[in-house]
Write an enzyme that holds these catalytic residues in place. Sequence first.
Site: not given
Length: 173
Positions: A21, A62, A64, A82, A107, A109
């Site tokens: 990041h 969301c 990774h 979560e 970000e 991605e």
Amino acid sequence: MVILVDENDQPIGTMEKIEAHEKAVLHRAFSVFIINQKGEIMLQQRASHKYHSPLLWTNTCCSHQRVGETNLEAGKRRLQEEMGFEVPLKELFHFIYKAPFDNGLTEHELDHVMIGYYNEEPNINPEEVESWKWMGIEDIRKDMTENPEIYTVWFKIIFDEFYHYIESHQMPR
């Protein structure tokens, strides 16, 4: 660690998440949208102590992928971590985006967008999530225009892609 990828989603290595990041290196990610029978999206408000975007609203979850984990496995794992529930997920599409944060991180991605269906209340993890709510798709679109500062940078980008996808595929809104 995040999985570094090329523009065709081919893995080319791994890197510590913060470093990726800081350097804005393209890496694999996923975004989950949970929809109820009324066609509303379950939104989460990020926990107040998160290192970026605290207390901002975003999609259901969301994160990774881990090395060796499929996109769907990663989505299911993180949804459970979560939001405290599991449902079957379907991958809709993927796209690349780049979004700077207000803290100097970026970000970058290749994001795999997934959908699942659920009608109950989540059992949120307070380490990750401050609050949650159901919100209609058109209501989200309107609220993002009126109150863009309460949404995560990436959600504004991903929601636009999601909205156009469901519009072009005649999915219920």
